[in-house]
Design a protein around this motif. Structure first.
Motif, PDB file in Angstrom:
ATOM      1  N   ASP A   1     -56.207  15.657 -65.839  1.00 26.10           N
ATOM      2  CA  ASP A   1     -56.027  15.893 -64.415  1.00 26.10           C
ATOM      3  C   ASP A   1     -54.784  15.141 -63.943  1.00 26.10           C
ATOM      4  OD1 ASP A   1     -56.375  16.693 -61.885  1.00 26.10           O
ATOM      5  OD2 ASP A   1     -58.199  15.543 -61.490  1.00 26.10           O
TER       6      ASP A   1
ATOM      7  N   LYS B   1     -52.811  15.629 -61.617  1.00 29.24           N
ATOM      8  CA  LYS B   1     -52.662  15.491 -60.150  1.00 29.24           C
ATOM      9  C   LYS B   1     -53.366  14.213 -59.704  1.00 29.24           C
ATOM     10  CE  LYS B   1     -54.128  19.862 -59.537  1.00 29.24           C
ATOM     11  NZ  LYS B   1     -54.729  20.959 -58.780  1.00 29.24           N
ATOM     12  N   GLN B   2     -52.681  13.437 -58.847  1.00 29.81           N
ATOM     13  CA  GLN B   2     -53.311  12.220 -58.341  1.00 29.81           C
ATOM     14  C   GLN B   2     -54.000  12.520 -57.016  1.00 29.81           C
ATOM     15  OE1 GLN B   2     -50.935   8.625 -58.409  1.00 29.81           O
ATOM     16  NE2 GLN B   2     -49.619   9.565 -59.947  1.00 29.81           N
ATOM     17  N   TRP B   3     -55.250  12.128 -56.935  1.00 30.97           N
ATOM     18  CA  TRP B   3     -56.034  12.385 -55.712  1.00 30.97           C
ATOM     19  C   TRP B   3     -56.152  11.095 -54.908  1.00 30.97           C
ATOM     20  CZ3 TRP B   3     -58.036  16.871 -53.650  1.00 30.97           C
ATOM     21  CH2 TRP B   3     -57.934  18.036 -54.463  1.00 30.97           C
TER      22      TRP B   3
ATOM     23  N   ASP C   1     -51.950  19.559 -51.829  1.00 26.62           N
ATOM     24  CA  ASP C   1     -53.230  20.222 -51.546  1.00 26.62           C
ATOM     25  C   ASP C   1     -54.122  19.212 -50.850  1.00 26.62           C
ATOM     26  OD1 ASP C   1     -55.209  22.091 -51.543  1.00 26.62           O
ATOM     27  OD2 ASP C   1     -55.769  21.855 -53.655  1.00 26.62           O
TER      28      ASP C   1
ATOM     29  N   GLN D   1     -59.231  14.390 -48.500  1.00 27.58           N
ATOM     30  CA  GLN D   1     -58.787  14.072 -49.869  1.00 27.58           C
ATOM     31  C   GLN D   1     -57.587  14.954 -50.131  1.00 27.58           C
ATOM     32  OE1 GLN D   1     -62.063  14.609 -52.585  1.00 27.58           O
ATOM     33  NE2 GLN D   1     -62.999  12.659 -52.016  1.00 27.58           N
TER      34      GLN D   1
ATOM     35  N   THR E   1     -53.793  15.731 -52.736  1.00 26.31           N
ATOM     36  CA  THR E   1     -52.998  15.450 -53.932  1.00 26.31           C
ATOM     37  C   THR E   1     -51.519  15.407 -53.545  1.00 26.31           C
ATOM     38  OG1 THR E   1     -52.858  17.775 -54.487  1.00 26.31           O
ATOM     39  CG2 THR E   1     -54.604  16.533 -55.565  1.00 26.31           C
TER      40      THR E   1
ATOM     41  N   THR F   1     -47.538  16.010 -53.952  1.00 26.91           N
ATOM     42  CA  THR F   1     -46.609  17.022 -54.479  1.00 26.91           C
ATOM     43  C   THR F   1     -45.726  16.369 -55.552  1.00 26.91           C
ATOM     44  OG1 THR F   1     -46.560  17.981 -52.294  1.00 26.91           O
ATOM     45  CG2 THR F   1     -44.858  18.733 -53.822  1.00 26.91           C
ATOM     46  N   THR F   2     -45.476  17.103 -56.621  1.00 27.28           N
ATOM     47  CA  THR F   2     -44.643  16.572 -57.704  1.00 27.28           C
ATOM     48  C   THR F   2     -43.271  16.170 -57.142  1.00 27.28           C
ATOM     49  OG1 THR F   2     -45.723  18.234 -59.064  1.00 27.28           O
ATOM     50  CG2 THR F   2     -43.914  17.065 -60.094  1.00 27.28           C
TER      51      THR F   2
ATOM     52  N   ARG G   1     -56.873   5.416 -53.870  1.00 26.56           N
ATOM     53  CA  ARG G   1     -56.661   6.412 -54.931  1.00 26.56           C
ATOM     54  C   ARG G   1     -58.030   6.738 -55.543  1.00 26.56           C
ATOM     55  NH1 ARG G   1     -52.366   5.331 -59.620  1.00 26.56           N
ATOM     56  NH2 ARG G   1     -50.990   6.253 -58.092  1.00 26.56           N
TER      57      ARG G   1
END
Lengths: 321, 389
Positions: A225, A227-229, A251, A261, A263, A265-266, A288
């Motif tokens: 995963d 993506k960091q939430w 998102d 919550q 995530t 964006t790169t 986090r």
């Protein structure tokens, strides 16, 4: 000193590929967990490690006390099979004494180890009971003692927590932690993710005989995963349309009227995210989210199943032909 | 080291002191009952009352009270059948007329005795001298003369020893069949194999198992043999014949034990190998193979009535039958030393070969779950493939 290296291991039963090109390395003193759903290839891999079956392709190399070996020396490890196997019509003492003798232990050492382990695992009063009179959990504990009786350098445990109640699961967990601290290397397979999460230094996640992820918990999380939430609480109710406008937010999902919550964006970092968020509303809390191994496992298996077509016969682990 | 550990464990799996004491107790009890049975039977059996209408004195027949009555009381006696008499016997025109209420099995017992009695009466009335009457009454004597010393020891007691040995061997073989079959199939079903094969090699395991179970079979044979011996002693003492001495020397007994022990190892090797190929004992077609080791016993049994015959010669040298045939032959006739040595060498060589072949089959089958090896695979492994330690 012990090191186990598996290189591109393959194993098939009839038309089913139970293990497909798996490589890994286990270092001395580590707890190494094999994870995966039923039929993933965990037991097949373990059975090859202990020499019950041979790989069709690939190699397993053992470095033990400075020597390069092709197989584990029988007395250096203890093995807990998935299908528990001890003599049901014999007592706990008879079963363990027999195994101790086969491992080359002296009678006095066997007796001392028996007392020690039966005391630790609450079996002292049941030492002269036949195995078939014990509960499943107690039988499991006897089986575990049979593995550790001779103080091996390596433990290979196939589903060590199955059949145990939560109290005994914790008990076994603490024993394994203690053994690790004393330098014992442990390779185990399990379905109890919460326990593995607390226990394992390294893990190998398998599905349908293939590698899904590998490494420490942090590494596996990153692989499964990326993506960091984050979880954010605001001082006031938040307008979701305003959040959609933020370029740092890839998102998001609303948990509460003032909690979301999201995530990242790169290409954006946390300080950029914070800057954008504070422009929308006043923050009350920011943290986090570390996904649990259980969540990661389910996500990974689901994703892998979507990529791979369903295998019609995928229960080949017990078949050792 | 492991060989002996496994052998002792396998022996003790079936040897339970409590059961052993109970079975010895039961055997002794049955021994006492068997010894006392003739007395009990005599005590319990009714004495049948027989009226014999004759002027000559009545014979004495066990189980019957025979009363001699005059001819003029015959009618009264016939009227009393069922109340006073069970049987009224009259001699009419040189013929025995026996009158009873109804047919009964005890009449078969008294009839030949009465016929014999009447025949003697008839001979005594013939105009013959005392010597002539003796010749007519007694059968001629026979005497067997043997030119070679100990050349034919066959007699009733020796045949009994041979028969006893074969029964004991049967017990050993069937025990081996039962224990090997249940031990290995249970270990496979309970997955004990998984645990043990990470501790020991298949070769160590099968060797220890064969040794342990063969020792247990030998124990069963010795226990039963001792019981049979005690029973013979008891019967002999009850019959007033004194102590029964077995017509077998210590050397012959030792030799028999040697052949029987090797035979048990041979048979149990075969059984261990093939039991490992059975997945489900209730549905396996392999189970039938396990009965094969009883065939040599059947063949030897059919040939044992002619211990000096060519067939018995061949069987006592052929390694798959010699373990049974050689002790049988030795119990009946003197066997040349070179035949004994040749038979022993062939048996040991065959045991060595069969044990290795069985180890290969054991290794093939013991790790298979949920399926069994193909017949062709089984045969190939048994005959050719090499086992890896």
């Amino acid at each position: 000193m012990l090191r186990i290296s598996a290189d591109h291991i393959e194993k098939s039963y009839s038309t089913v590929k139970a293990v497909n090109g798996i490589s890994f390395e286990v270092q001395s003193g580590q707890i190494f967990a094999l994870l995966g759903p039923n039929g993933a290839g965990k037991s097949s891999l373990i059975r090859m490690l202990v020499g019950l079956t041979r790989p069709d392709a690939g190699t397993i190399r053992i470095e033990y006390k400075g020597e390069e070996l092709n197989a584990l020396p029988q007395r250096c490890y203890g093995y807990l099979p998935e299908d528990r196997g001890l003599y049901q019509d014999k007592t706990v003492r008879q079963n363990l004494t027999y195994i101790g003798k086969l491992r080359g232990m002296a009678a006095a050492d066997i007796e001392a180890a028996l007392i020690l382990w039966c005391t630790r695992l609450d079996l002292l009063e049941k030492m002269d009971d036949n195995l078939n009179k014990l509960s499943k959990g107690n039988q499991q504990k006897v089986q575990l003692i049979s593995c550790v009786l001779h103080t091996p350098d390596l433990l290979i445990l196939d589903e060590p927590f199955s059949g145990l109640d939560p109290v005994n699961q914790e008990h076994v967990l603490s024993i394994l932690t203690e053994l690790k601290q004393s330098g014992t290397t442990v390779i185990l397979s399990a379905h109890q993710m919460a326990l593995v999460e607390r226990l394992a230094d390294q893990m190998l996640l398998l599905n349908k005989g293939e590698l899904v992820a590998q490494g420490s918990l942090a590494q596996v999380s990153q692989q499964l995963d990326p993506k960091q939430w984050f979880e954010i609480s605001f001082e006031q109710q938040i307008n979701s349309q305003a959040l959609e406008q933020l370029s740092a937010v890839a998102d998001f999902k609303t948990c509460d009227s003032d909690k979301i919550q999201l995530t990242l964006t790169t290409g954006y970092n946390v300080s950029q995210l914070l800057q954008q968020l504070t422009s929308v509303a006043e923050l009350a809390d920011f943290s986090r989210i570390q996904p649990s191994l259980h969540q990661l496992y389910l996500t990974a298996v689901q994703q892998h199943n979507q990529q791979k077509p369903a295998n019609p016969i995928n229960n080949a682990e017990g078949d050792a032909a | 080291m492991n060989l002996w550990t496994i052998a002792v464990f396998e022996f003790q799996r079936y040897f339970k002191w409590k059961q052993e004491i109970i079975s010895i107790g039961l055997m002794l009890l049955s021994l006492v009952l068997m010894s006392a049975w003739p007395l009990v039977k005599t005590w319990l059996d009714n004495d049948y009352k027989v009226a014999l209408v004759s002027s000559v004195s009545a014979p004495k027949i066990s189980g019957f009270t025979i009363s001699q009555i005059p001819a003029d009381s015959a009618e009264t006696a016939l009227a009393g059948i069922g109340d006073i008499w069970d049987l009224v016997v009259q001699v009419q025109d040189d013929k025995l007329v026996m009158t009873a209420e109804s047919s009964a099995s005890w009449q078969d017992k008294i009839t030949p005795e009465l016929k014999n009695w009447l025949q003697k009466q008839r001979i005594s009335q013939l105009p013959l001298s005392v010597e002539q009457k003796e010749i007519v009454n007694n059968l001629p004597e026979t005497q067997l003369v043997f030119l070679k010393k100990d050349s034919a020891k066959q007699n009733k007691e020796q045949q009994m020893v041979s028969g006893g040995l074969l029964i004991l061997l049967g017990i050993g073989v069937f025990s081996g069949f039962g224990f090997m079959f249940t031990a290995i199939t249970t270990e496979k079903q309970q997955r004990v194999t998984e645990q043990l094969l990470t501790l020991i090699s298949t070769k160590e395991w099968i060797d220890g198992k064969i040794l342990g179970i063969s020792l247990f079979c030998l124990k069963s044979m010795v226990t039963t043999g001792l019981f049979l011996y005690l029973m013979l002693q008891a019967v002999s003492l009850v019959k007033g014949k004194g102590m029964f001495v077995l017509p077998i020397t210590a050397l012959e007994l030792t030799s028999a034990l040697l052949f029987v022990s090797l035979g048990l190892l041979l048979i149990n090797s075969f059984m261990a190998g093939f039991a490992a190929t059975i997945d489900d004992p209730n549905h396996s077609s392999r189970s039938i193979i396990m009965f094969l080791p009883t065939v040599p016993l059947g063949i030897v049994f059919s040939a044992m009535d002619n211990a000096e015959g060519t067939l018995m010669h061949i069987l006592s040298l052929f390694p798959l039958t010699s373990f049974a045939a050689m002790p049988m032959r030795m119990a009946s006739v003197s066997v040349p030393w070179w035949e004994w040595v040749l038979s022993l060498i062939l048996l040991i060589a065959c045991l060595f070969w069969l044990k290795n072949a069985a180890s290969r089959v054991f290794e093939l089958g013991i790790r298979m779950y949920g399926k069994e090896p193909e017949w062709s695979q089984l045969l190939k492994t048994f005959l050719f493939a090499r086992v890896k330690d």
